[in-house]
Design an enzyme around this catalytic site. Structure first.
Site, PDB file in Angstrom:
ATOM      1  N   ARG A   1       0.832  -1.213   0.000  1.00 14.31           N
ATOM      2  CA  ARG A   1       0.000   0.000   0.000  1.00 14.31           C
ATOM      3  C   ARG A   1       0.864   1.259   0.000  1.00 14.31           C
ATOM      4  O   ARG A   1       0.484   2.288  -0.539  1.00 14.31           O
ATOM      5  CB  ARG A   1      -0.973   0.005   1.193  1.00 14.31           C
TER       6      ARG A   1
ATOM      7  N   TYR B   1     -13.900  16.007 -16.328  1.00 13.64           N
ATOM      8  CA  TYR B   1     -14.511  14.676 -16.390  1.00 13.64           C
ATOM      9  C   TYR B   1     -15.682  14.651 -15.390  1.00 13.64           C
ATOM     10  O   TYR B   1     -15.582  15.208 -14.292  1.00 13.64           O
ATOM     11  CB  TYR B   1     -13.455  13.619 -16.057  1.00 13.64           C
TER      12      TYR B   1
ATOM     13  N   ASP C   1      -4.762  18.329 -14.946  1.00 12.68           N
ATOM     14  CA  ASP C   1      -5.078  16.973 -15.399  1.00 12.68           C
ATOM     15  C   ASP C   1      -4.602  16.879 -16.850  1.00 12.68           C
ATOM     16  O   ASP C   1      -5.165  17.497 -17.746  1.00 12.68           O
ATOM     17  CB  ASP C   1      -6.592  16.745 -15.280  1.00 12.68           C
TER      18      ASP C   1
ATOM     19  N   LYS D   1      -6.107   5.695 -19.464  1.00 14.29           N
ATOM     20  CA  LYS D   1      -6.293   6.132 -20.849  1.00 14.29           C
ATOM     21  C   LYS D   1      -5.021   5.889 -21.667  1.00 14.29           C
ATOM     22  O   LYS D   1      -4.622   4.757 -21.810  1.00 14.29           O
ATOM     23  CB  LYS D   1      -6.735   7.601 -20.830  1.00 14.29           C
TER      24      LYS D   1
END
Ligand code: LCS
Length: 403
Positions: free
Chosen positions: A68, A121, A193, A218
């Site tokens: 993690r 988005y 972004d 993406k």
């Protein structure tokens, strides 16, 4: 032999777990020199002794502890992404939205304020307008084409400026250097972004931004088989993001997904060149099609910010939005009749994907918000893939003929 007819010694269950001995790089007896980064599919990492473990937890020893918080395959990806984005450090996460929430929570707490571009988005818009306000963090969304809008919205409570350029799905650009200069004067970090451009086409940190975010789902992954996110920025900020927010909120990337992104990065420029060449031809085809009202693509001179595009990006990317004459119903006919293109959300895949922002990716915007930010109900979004461009065009031509 024991009762089970096995050799004396550790029991079978013990042998299943421990094997004859630990196979690690010091014990395999010969150098490995793997060309592809190995997938370290290990959740935890052994300490040499109790004092070593304590030193690691005191932050005095950089050894791996637990996936993690960090894993060698993840580190390999982070080193690569920091280098490509010209940043000091990176943090790979489970999704683009995990990257967004990690970035926001690293910068803000209850009572703080964010200024964001108004076209984002749909998931990010929902985070900003629904989820963060519940936690006492407020967001002002402003039209992102004019940097002065950011200047006007920043208050003493503002702890982050957040924008997408080009924005999903309107392909509105923001002058990153101008917004960064404004925010710097007010002491506010700027997050860009960079999902649509990738580091191949745009490096926001070099333009003055402080943090870069990718939905690596993406173009970075590129094959439609991974969900992941990445942040790039200053080393001390990234350490806080990792040790405060990732540690507590837990949106870590799996070693396998980190490896898929490392593999995707190897072909990123080759894929982007083909995405862009195909998109340019598709955009031109659509521009001259009698059933198409408007084509939005930064590489076309008709894009209202063509000059900024030329100054800020090294290429137009592979995303096109367009309006079919006859409005929403005509757009629906196109989406329902494509055969090669796939009707699906997401973008940046090898496959050409087509979708309807107003009812799909951006359905988190109200009708009024959609109109205000320029997401027309008839807008169709195309993520141009890597097929032969003649085949993509032939597919769109036959679908448009039915509209
Ligand atoms: N940023 C941008 C610009 C995006 O397009 C997306 C997802 C995200 C962040 C969130 O990343 P994720 O958590 O999905 O990895 N965009 C999507 C889209 O346009 N269609 O489906 C997802």
């Amino acid at each position: 032999m024991n009762d089970e007819g096995r050799p004396e010694g550790p029991g079978f269950a013990t042998l299943c777990i421990h094997g004859k001995k630990h196979l690690d790089k010091h014990e395999v007896g010969r150098p490995i020199r793997a060309v592809s980064t190995p997938i370290f599919q290990s959740s935890t990492f052994a300490f040499e002794n109790a004092e070593h473990g304590a030193a690691v937890f005191r932050g005095e020893d950089p050894s791996y502890v637990y996936t993690r918080l960090g894993n060698p395959t993840q580190t390999a990806l982070e080193v690569e992404m920091a280098y490509l984005e010209q940043g000091e450090a990176a943090l790979a996460l489970a999704s683009g939205m995990a990257a967004a929430t990690t970035a926001v929570l690293t910068c803000c707490q209850a009572g703080d304020h964010i200024v964001a571009g108004d076209t984002l988005y749909g998931g990010t818009h929902q985070l900003f307008t629904q989820t963060l306000p519940r936690m006492g963090i407020t967001v002002t969304e402003v039209p992102a084409a004019d940097p002065d809008n950011f200047a006007r919205a920043i208050t003493r409570k503002t702890k982050l400026v957040y924008l997408e350029s080009p924005a999903n799905p309107t392909l509105v650009l923001t002058d990153i250097a101008a917004v960064a200069a404004i925010a710097r004067k007010r002491g506010v970090p700027v997050l860009v972004d960079n999902t649509f451009c990738t580091p191949y086409l745009q490096n926001p940190l070099a333009l003055g931004a402080d943090i870069v975010l990718h939905s690596a789902t993406k173009y970075i992954g590129g094959h439609g088989d991974t969900v992941a996110g990445i942040l790039v920025g200053k080393a001390d900020w990234m350490m806080r993001a990792r040790m405060e927010i990732l540690r507590d909120v837990g949106g870590c990337i799996s070693p396998f997904n980190a490896w898929l992104l490392l593999r995707g990065l190897k072909t990123l420029p080759v894929r982007m060149d083909r995405h862009m060449a195909n998109a340019m031809e598709v955009a031109q085809f659509l521009s001259f099609h009698p059933k198409v009202d408007q084509v939005i693509f930064p590489g076309l001179k008709t894009h209202p910010q063509y000059e900024l595009y030329r100054r800020q990006q090294r290429g137009p990317g592979g995303m096109i939005s367009f309006l079919v004459k006859g409005g929403r119903e005509a757009g629906r006919v196109v989406m329902d009749n494509v055969k090669l293109c796939t009707l699906a959300v997401s973008l940046g895949d090898v496959d050409t994907l087509i979708e309807h922002p107003a009812t799909m990716t951006h359905s988190t915007y109200s009708e009024a918000e959609l109109l205000k930010v320029g997401i027309h109900p008839a807008m169709v979004r195309l993520s141009v893939g890597l097929e032969n461009v003649e085949d993509i065009i032939a597919d769109l031509r036959q679908a448009l003929a039915l509209a």
